[in-house]
Design a protein around this motif. Structure first.
Motif, PDB file in Angstrom:
ATOM      1  N   ASP A 190     -49.442 110.048 -10.392  1.00  0.00           N
ATOM      2  CA  ASP A 190     -48.785 108.816  -9.944  1.00  0.00           C
ATOM      3  C   ASP A 190     -49.196 108.418  -8.526  1.00  0.00           C
ATOM      4  N   PRO A 213     -51.953 107.052  -7.239  1.00  0.00           N
ATOM      5  CA  PRO A 213     -52.498 105.691  -7.056  1.00  0.00           C
ATOM      6  C   PRO A 213     -51.404 104.622  -7.122  1.00  0.00           C
ATOM      7  N   MET A 214     -50.426 104.836  -8.025  1.00  0.00           N
ATOM      8  CA  MET A 214     -49.354 103.840  -8.169  1.00  0.00           C
ATOM      9  C   MET A 214     -48.441 103.850  -6.929  1.00  0.00           C
ATOM     10  N   ARG A 270     -49.371 104.655  -3.905  1.00  0.00           N
ATOM     11  CA  ARG A 270     -50.151 104.028  -2.831  1.00  0.00           C
ATOM     12  C   ARG A 270     -50.124 102.499  -2.965  1.00  0.00           C
ATOM     13  N   ARG A 271     -50.254 102.040  -4.213  1.00  0.00           N
ATOM     14  CA  ARG A 271     -50.283 100.583  -4.421  1.00  0.00           C
ATOM     15  C   ARG A 271     -48.944  99.953  -4.044  1.00  0.00           C
ATOM     16  N   TRP A 272     -47.881 100.584  -4.473  1.00  0.00           N
ATOM     17  CA  TRP A 272     -46.546 100.048  -4.195  1.00  0.00           C
ATOM     18  C   TRP A 272     -46.276 100.024  -2.678  1.00  0.00           C
ATOM     19  N   SER A 330     -48.402 100.003  -0.256  1.00  0.00           N
ATOM     20  CA  SER A 330     -49.266  99.055   0.434  1.00  0.00           C
ATOM     21  C   SER A 330     -48.836  97.609   0.152  1.00  0.00           C
ATOM     22  N   ASP A 331     -48.442  97.309  -1.091  1.00  0.00           N
ATOM     23  CA  ASP A 331     -48.023  95.940  -1.422  1.00  0.00           C
ATOM     24  C   ASP A 331     -46.709  95.577  -0.723  1.00  0.00           C
ATOM     25  N   TRP A 332     -45.822  96.510  -0.652  1.00  0.00           N
ATOM     26  CA  TRP A 332     -44.508  96.233  -0.045  1.00  0.00           C
ATOM     27  C   TRP A 332     -44.478  96.538   1.458  1.00  0.00           C
ATOM     28  N   ASP A 351     -53.782 106.405   6.266  1.00  0.00           N
ATOM     29  CA  ASP A 351     -53.232 105.054   6.048  1.00  0.00           C
ATOM     30  C   ASP A 351     -52.281 104.713   7.197  1.00  0.00           C
ATOM     31  N   GLU A 392     -44.800 101.308 -11.462  1.00  0.00           N
ATOM     32  CA  GLU A 392     -45.667 100.281 -12.016  1.00  0.00           C
ATOM     33  C   GLU A 392     -44.923  98.941 -12.037  1.00  0.00           C
ATOM     34  N   ALA A 421     -44.333  97.690  -8.368  1.00  0.00           N
ATOM     35  CA  ALA A 421     -45.541  97.185  -7.718  1.00  0.00           C
ATOM     36  C   ALA A 421     -45.963  95.837  -8.291  1.00  0.00           C
TER      37      ALA A 421
END
Ligand SMILES: Cc1ncc(C[n+]2csc(CCOP(=O)(O)OP(=O)(O)O)c2C)c(N)n1
Length: 537
Positions: free
Chosen positions: A218, A220-221, A223-225, A227-229, A247, A321, A324
């Motif tokens: 999990d 990558p998910m 990290r994406r969340w 970074s997006d938020w 980061d 998921e 994000a």
């Protein structure tokens, strides 16, 4: 010819994909070891059962199947307590199998007789005796129990008599009665995501703490969340690398590592701390009892307890998921900004050593400069663990191993060996104190025998420095914490591996770079003053 119980066990292990078992023999487990050999499962011969157990558990964690350790009865079984306890609190999947005196012995025959199952029952997920009738089913069950979240230790006793008896387990199937997620009822990911979204929408200064229960897959998910938020994020030492520590949103490692006071102060400024897979066994302190926690879990804590409130129980990856996929509900202030700045300042501005000794942060810097970002780092327990736990710049999951829940010395070297068994293509660095190194440095011979190439750094401060610093802080006279040096270079050479000593950062970088490309293990002794740890631990 009918299969023996030992043969049936080996058969079940092989069917489950077990390719290695770690251990140290006694006469009573010889039938099992021979059965493993015949079934193509390598028996990795170690120099101490505790090391074998620690190796097995880390190997299991890395290959995604339970690690298997084998020991004899009585003393061998007793030596397994540390790795079993470690595997429980650090949630590493382990199946321990030890011998036991036969049931047919009269009770007056007490030589090497111990109530092993009674000892191990409270510190394992399950502890059982192998019989001819259950020998296949029980192995399947224990393997499943060890790997199911929270993963951890299971224990089997096997007498020599039983191991030679005929396989009498004629059951078919995959085992039964397995506990799936203990007492935790998982909510649908949509529902969990909307609960979380609402809590974040109401928060002013949230922070995420990624813990041991967050799955590597999990990462990558997460990290994406994040970074997006644009969420400030921290990790526990067991979750190092789940978020790239380079980061800008990463604020530091929380729960008991170096500069912990600063980290805990930062967390104290938050009005919502999301513990993503966080387990209290990871926290060397009590801030989670005082601060506004929200626990997001997909399995119970290591001790099979679940939080009474402020809990979102769901499949974390699927929940993330969904989170994000939506924009952040608002923007937030960052409670960790001062902690992050202080951590960065320390990491970049550390003074060099003074010629004879290296500085703690200079040591991290020199090794990080020399070794690839994919390096797997293991530490032992002591000041150096706090140092590397906080400042080693982990970049990906599964690349940092320490004993945290139990914090047992003697972990670092066996863990590094297990990592090399599991990931032969990756550079593996073990960072050890001279105290911990002297607990099991003889395993260097094991490393040589199996052709393992590890970079072993021994920080030589002639002291149990972490305890020495604590003693000083508590106002005691210095007593019972210092020892005479053991020459790590000679120790390495005695075990048939290379040893060298460095005197400054550039020598350390050069030596580590060379060690990382050599086919064998190299021990690098780094001289340091015990008191130089004091400002950060
Ligand atoms: C098996 C075990 N025994 C004792 C301790 C208590 N303890 C924690 S850290 C430490 C000192 C470790 O010394 P060393 O390995 O030299 O590392 P340093 O602190 O100097 O970095 C001790 C004795 C422990 N954690 N585990």
């Amino acid at each position: 010819m009918a299969e023996t119980v030992a043969g049936a066990i080996a058969d079940e292990l092989a069917k489950a994909g077990i390719d290695r078992a770690f251990g140290l023999p006694g006469g009573e487990v010889l039938p099992l070891i021979d059965a493993l050999r015949r079934r193509g499962i390598e028996f990795v011969l170690c120099r101490h059962e505790a090391d074998a157990g620690l190796m097995a558990a880390v190997y299991g964690k890395l290959v995604g199947r339970p690690g298997v350790v084998i020991a004899t009865l009585g003393p061998g079984a007793s030596n397994l307590l540390l790795p079993v306890a470690n595997s429980l609190l650090d949630r590493e999947p382990l199946l321990a199998i030890s011998a036991q005196v036969p049931n047919s012995w009269k009770t007056s025959r007490t030589h090497q007789r111990l109530p092993i199952l009674d000892v191990y029952r409270p510190v394992t997920k399950a502890a059982r005796e192998v019989t001819p009738e259950n020998c296949r089913t029980i192995v399947r069950e224990m393997l499943m129990e060890s790997i199911s979240e929270p993963s951890g230790p299971t224990y089997l006793t096997l007498t020599a008599e039983v191991s030679r008896a005929s396989d009498g387990d004629h059951e078919v199937g995959n085992g039964s009665g397995m506990r799936e997620n203990g007492r935790l009822t998982l909510a649908p990911p949509d529902v969990a995501a909307s609960t979380l979204r609402a809590r974040f929408a109401a928060a002013v200064s949230p922070v995420v703490v990624v813990g041991i229960g967050a799955r590597w897959a999990d990462s990558p998910m997460i990290r994406r969340w994040i970074s997006d938020w644009k969420l400030p994020v921290t990790a526990t030492p067991k979750a190092k690398g789940m978020v790239d520590e380079a980061d800008p949103l990463f604020a530091g490692v929380v729960s008991g590592m170096a500069i912990d006071r600063i980290m805990v102060e930062g967390l104290g400024k938050s009005d919502l701390i999301l513990g993503l897979g966080l387990d209290p066994s990871e926290i060397d302190g009590d801030w989670h009892e005082r601060y506004p926690m929200l626990w997001a879990l997909d399995s119970p804590w290591a001790t099979n307890v679940v939080p009474a409130d402020n809990l979102v129980a769901t499949n974390l990856g699927q929940m993330l998921e969904r989170l994000a996929a939506d924009p952040a509900p608002r923007s937030w202030t960052d409670p960790m900004s001062e902690a992050r700045k202080e951590r960065q300042r320390l990491a970049s501005e550390s003074p060099d050593g003074d010629g004879a000794y290296l500085s703690p942060l200079g040591t991290v810097r020199a090794l990080a400069a020399a070794l690839p970002r994919t390096t797997i780092v293991t530490t032992d327990v002591g000041s150096h663990k706090y140092l590397f736990g906080q400042f080693w710049p982990s970049a990906s999951p599964g690349t940092f191993f320490m004993s945290n829940g139990l914090s047992g010395m003697g972990y670092g070297l066996p863990a590094a060996m297990a990592a090399k068994f599991a990931r032969s293509d990756q550079v593996v660095l073990a960072v050890l104190g001279d105290g911990g190194f002297s607990m099991n440095s003889q395993e260097l011979e094991t490393a040589r025998r199996y052709g393992l190439a590890i970079v072993v750094v021994v920080i030589a401060d002639e002291s149990y420095s972490m305890i020495r610093i604590g003693q000083q802080r508590q106002g005691f006279d210095r007593y019972g914490v210092d020892f005479s040096p053991i020459d790590s270079v000679l120790m390495a050479e005695a075990c048939g591996v290379k040893g060298c000593r460095v005197a400054n950062e550039s020598e350390l970088s050069e030596c580590a770079r060379e060690a990382a490309t050599r086919p064998g293990t190299t021990v690098i002794e780094v001289p340091m003053r015990a008191d130089d740890y004091a400002p950060i631990v």
